[in-house]
Design a protein around this motif. Structure first.
Motif, PDB file in Angstrom:
ATOM      1  N   THR A 112      51.062  41.397 117.053  1.00 20.12           N
ATOM      2  CA  THR A 112      50.510  42.717 116.775  1.00 20.12           C
ATOM      3  C   THR A 112      51.364  43.792 117.411  1.00 20.12           C
ATOM      4  O   THR A 112      51.922  43.608 118.492  1.00 20.12           O
ATOM      5  N   LEU A 113      51.465  44.917 116.719  1.00 22.84           N
ATOM      6  CA  LEU A 113      52.114  46.111 117.245  1.00 22.84           C
ATOM      7  C   LEU A 113      51.013  47.021 117.755  1.00 22.84           C
ATOM      8  O   LEU A 113      50.099  47.384 117.001  1.00 22.84           O
ATOM      9  N   VAL A 114      51.070  47.362 119.031  1.00 23.23           N
ATOM     10  CA  VAL A 114      49.948  48.006 119.708  1.00 23.23           C
ATOM     11  C   VAL A 114      50.383  49.318 120.349  1.00 23.23           C
ATOM     12  O   VAL A 114      51.473  49.413 120.913  1.00 23.23           O
ATOM     13  N   GLU A 115      49.515  50.315 120.251  1.00 18.71           N
ATOM     14  CA  GLU A 115      49.711  51.566 120.987  1.00 18.71           C
ATOM     15  C   GLU A 115      48.837  51.535 122.228  1.00 18.71           C
ATOM     16  O   GLU A 115      47.688  51.075 122.185  1.00 18.71           O
ATOM     17  N   THR A 116      49.368  52.009 123.334  1.00 18.52           N
ATOM     18  CA  THR A 116      48.602  52.074 124.568  1.00 18.52           C
ATOM     19  C   THR A 116      48.418  53.529 124.989  1.00 18.52           C
ATOM     20  O   THR A 116      49.331  54.343 124.866  1.00 18.52           O
ATOM     21  N   ARG A 156      48.955  60.009 115.810  1.00 16.15           N
ATOM     22  CA  ARG A 156      48.483  61.291 116.308  1.00 16.15           C
ATOM     23  C   ARG A 156      49.619  62.237 116.661  1.00 16.15           C
ATOM     24  O   ARG A 156      49.425  63.438 116.708  1.00 16.15           O
ATOM     25  N   GLY A 157      50.769  61.734 116.932  1.00 22.34           N
ATOM     26  CA  GLY A 157      51.850  62.604 117.363  1.00 22.34           C
ATOM     27  C   GLY A 157      53.192  61.958 117.146  1.00 22.34           C
ATOM     28  O   GLY A 157      53.292  60.847 116.635  1.00 22.34           O
ATOM     29  N   PRO A 158      54.274  62.660 117.512  1.00 21.71           N
ATOM     30  CA  PRO A 158      55.615  62.148 117.244  1.00 21.71           C
ATOM     31  C   PRO A 158      56.032  61.010 118.158  1.00 21.71           C
ATOM     32  O   PRO A 158      56.985  60.304 117.861  1.00 21.71           O
ATOM     33  N   VAL A 159      55.355  60.808 119.296  1.00 24.36           N
ATOM     34  CA  VAL A 159      55.753  59.774 120.250  1.00 24.36           C
ATOM     35  C   VAL A 159      54.546  58.936 120.632  1.00 24.36           C
ATOM     36  O   VAL A 159      53.459  59.462 120.879  1.00 24.36           O
ATOM     37  N   MET A 160      54.723  57.609 120.655  1.00 22.91           N
ATOM     38  CA  MET A 160      53.666  56.682 121.040  1.00 22.91           C
ATOM     39  C   MET A 160      54.212  55.683 122.038  1.00 22.91           C
ATOM     40  O   MET A 160      55.391  55.332 121.992  1.00 22.91           O
ATOM     41  N   ARG A 161      53.361  55.232 122.940  1.00 19.92           N
ATOM     42  CA  ARG A 161      53.726  54.199 123.912  1.00 19.92           C
ATOM     43  C   ARG A 161      53.284  52.866 123.315  1.00 19.92           C
ATOM     44  O   ARG A 161      52.091  52.616 123.168  1.00 19.92           O
ATOM     45  N   ALA A 218      60.783  54.727 114.849  1.00 16.90           N
ATOM     46  CA  ALA A 218      60.936  53.481 115.601  1.00 16.90           C
ATOM     47  C   ALA A 218      59.751  52.549 115.360  1.00 16.90           C
ATOM     48  O   ALA A 218      59.919  51.323 115.327  1.00 16.90           O
ATOM     49  N   VAL A 219      58.566  53.106 115.187  1.00 20.31           N
ATOM     50  CA  VAL A 219      57.400  52.284 114.853  1.00 20.31           C
ATOM     51  C   VAL A 219      57.616  51.604 113.512  1.00 20.31           C
ATOM     52  O   VAL A 219      57.334  50.406 113.345  1.00 20.31           O
ATOM     53  N   THR A 220      58.117  52.344 112.536  1.00 18.77           N
ATOM     54  CA  THR A 220      58.409  51.771 111.217  1.00 18.77           C
ATOM     55  C   THR A 220      59.466  50.675 111.326  1.00 18.77           C
ATOM     56  O   THR A 220      59.345  49.602 110.711  1.00 18.77           O
ATOM     57  N   ASP A 221      60.513  50.920 112.110  1.00 19.52           N
ATOM     58  CA  ASP A 221      61.563  49.917 112.300  1.00 19.52           C
ATOM     59  C   ASP A 221      61.001  48.662 112.970  1.00 19.52           C
ATOM     60  O   ASP A 221      61.321  47.532 112.573  1.00 19.52           O
ATOM     61  N   VAL A 258      45.469  48.511 117.938  1.00  9.52           N
ATOM     62  CA  VAL A 258      46.398  47.747 117.099  1.00  9.52           C
ATOM     63  C   VAL A 258      46.806  48.608 115.917  1.00  9.52           C
ATOM     64  O   VAL A 258      45.961  49.067 115.151  1.00  9.52           O
ATOM     65  N   LEU A 259      48.110  48.842 115.774  1.00 12.72           N
ATOM     66  CA  LEU A 259      48.639  49.597 114.650  1.00 12.72           C
ATOM     67  C   LEU A 259      48.896  48.707 113.450  1.00 12.72           C
ATOM     68  O   LEU A 259      48.695  49.111 112.309  1.00 12.72           O
ATOM     69  N   GLU A 260      49.360  47.485 113.714  1.00 15.87           N
ATOM     70  CA  GLU A 260      49.671  46.563 112.615  1.00 15.87           C
ATOM     71  C   GLU A 260      49.645  45.135 113.131  1.00 15.87           C
ATOM     72  O   GLU A 260      50.020  44.869 114.275  1.00 15.87           O
ATOM     73  N   GLU A 261      49.186  44.221 112.278  1.00 18.28           N
ATOM     74  CA  GLU A 261      49.078  42.807 112.626  1.00 18.28           C
ATOM     75  C   GLU A 261      49.951  41.991 111.678  1.00 18.28           C
ATOM     76  O   GLU A 261      49.987  42.255 110.474  1.00 18.28           O
ATOM     77  N   PHE A 262      50.639  40.990 112.223  1.00 18.31           N
ATOM     78  CA  PHE A 262      51.568  40.169 111.454  1.00 18.31           C
ATOM     79  C   PHE A 262      51.168  38.704 111.592  1.00 18.31           C
ATOM     80  O   PHE A 262      51.580  38.023 112.532  1.00 18.31           O
ATOM     81  N   PRO A 263      50.351  38.178 110.660  1.00 24.39           N
ATOM     82  CA  PRO A 263      49.911  36.779 110.752  1.00 24.39           C
ATOM     83  C   PRO A 263      51.074  35.814 110.550  1.00 24.39           C
ATOM     84  O   PRO A 263      51.996  36.086 109.768  1.00 24.39           O
ATOM     85  N   PHE A 264      51.038  34.715 111.264  1.00 24.32           N
ATOM     86  CA  PHE A 264      52.040  33.677 111.036  1.00 24.32           C
ATOM     87  C   PHE A 264      51.835  33.079 109.654  1.00 24.32           C
ATOM     88  O   PHE A 264      50.707  32.918 109.206  1.00 24.32           O
TER      89      PHE A 264
END
Length: 209
Positions: free
Chosen positions: A182-186, A29-34, A82-85, A197-203
C-alpha cells in the motif's frame, strides 16, 4: 501491468480500505505529502497485538491498531507527480514479487534502540529490497542499512531509555500471508501519526474484488 486500488481520503483508518469498492482517483489535499510504502498485519494478528499487556510506564506512548504496519520504504515529503511515479513502480513491484510473501512475526517484542518497542517481522526483505531498487529516485534516498521489518508498538518520549523497562517485553509468534503493498500518506499530530491509504496493490495470485 497490475492495477492498484485507489481510495478517497478520509472515512476510516488503513484497515477500513480493505474490501471497499474502488472510488476512482485519490484526492490530494496539497502539493506535498509525507508518504511511505507499507504492509498491514492480518486481522487475527491485529487482534493478538491488541491483546498484549500495556503496563503503565512513565513517558511512554502506545500506538493504536490503526497504526500497526510494516514500513517497506519511506519517501518523506513528495509531490503529486512523485506519488504518481511511485504508484506505477509499486504496480511493477507486486508483479515481480513472484507471489504473496509470508510474514513471520516473532518470537516476541523487543527494543529497537532506546526509544522504540517493536515486534520484529521477517520474510519481507526481498519485497522491500525490490521496492527500494525501483523507487530509488523517488523521495528520500533508501537507507544504507539492511531492511529490518517490524511493527512499532510504543515510543518513549525524548530522553527515555525503554531498555531499562524489560517488563515491557512480551512473547508473540504469528505468521500471515501479506495480501498487498500500500501507498500511504501520514499526517503528524500531537497524539501520534495518522495514516491514509492512497492506493493498494494486491499480489497477483490473490483474488481481487
Amino acid at each position: 501491468m497490475a492495477q492498484g486500488r485507489r481510495w478517497l481520503k478520509g472515512g476510516g483508518g488503513p484497515t477500513a480500505t480493505h474490501g471497499r469498492k474502488p472510488l476512482g482517483r485519490p484526492l490530494y489535499r496539497g502539493p506535498v505529502m509525507r508518504c511511505f510504502v507499507a504492509m498491514w498485519p492480518a486481522p487475527d494478528v491485529v487482534e493478538a497485538l491488541e491483546a498484549l499487556p500495556r503496563p503503565e510506564t512513565p513517558r511512554l506512548r502506545w500506538s493504536s491498531r490503526d497504526q500497526w504496519h510494516v514500513t517497506l520504504r519511506f519517501f518523506g515529503d513528495i509531490d503529486a507527480q512523485a506519488v504518481t511515479d511511485a504508484s506505477a513502480v509499486l504496480a511493477r513491484a507486486v508483479e515481480r514479487a513472484g507471489g504473496a510473501p509470508l510474514a513471520n512475526g516473532g518470537p516476541g517484542t523487543r527494543f529497537l534502540g532506546a526509544g522504540l518497542l517493536v515486534w520484529p517481522v521477517e520474510g519481507l526483505a526481498e519485497v522491500a529490497n525490490q521496492v527500494e531498487r525501483l523507487t530509488a529516485t523517488i523521495g528520500k534516498p533508501p537507507p544504507s542499512r539492511s531492511f529490518y521489518g517490524h511493527v512499532t508498538l510504543a515510543r518513549g518520549r525524548q530522553g527515555v531509555d525503554l531498555r531499562r523497562a524489560p517488563h515491557l517485553l512480551t512473547p508473540l509468534a504469528l505468521s500471515w500471508t501479506a495480501t498487498s503493498l500500500t501507498l500511504v500518506e501520514t499526517e503528524l499530530h500531537s497524539d501520534g501519526a495518522r495514516y491514509r491509504v492512497l492506493e493498494e496493490f494486491p499480489f497477483p495470485d490473490l483474488p481481487r474484488s
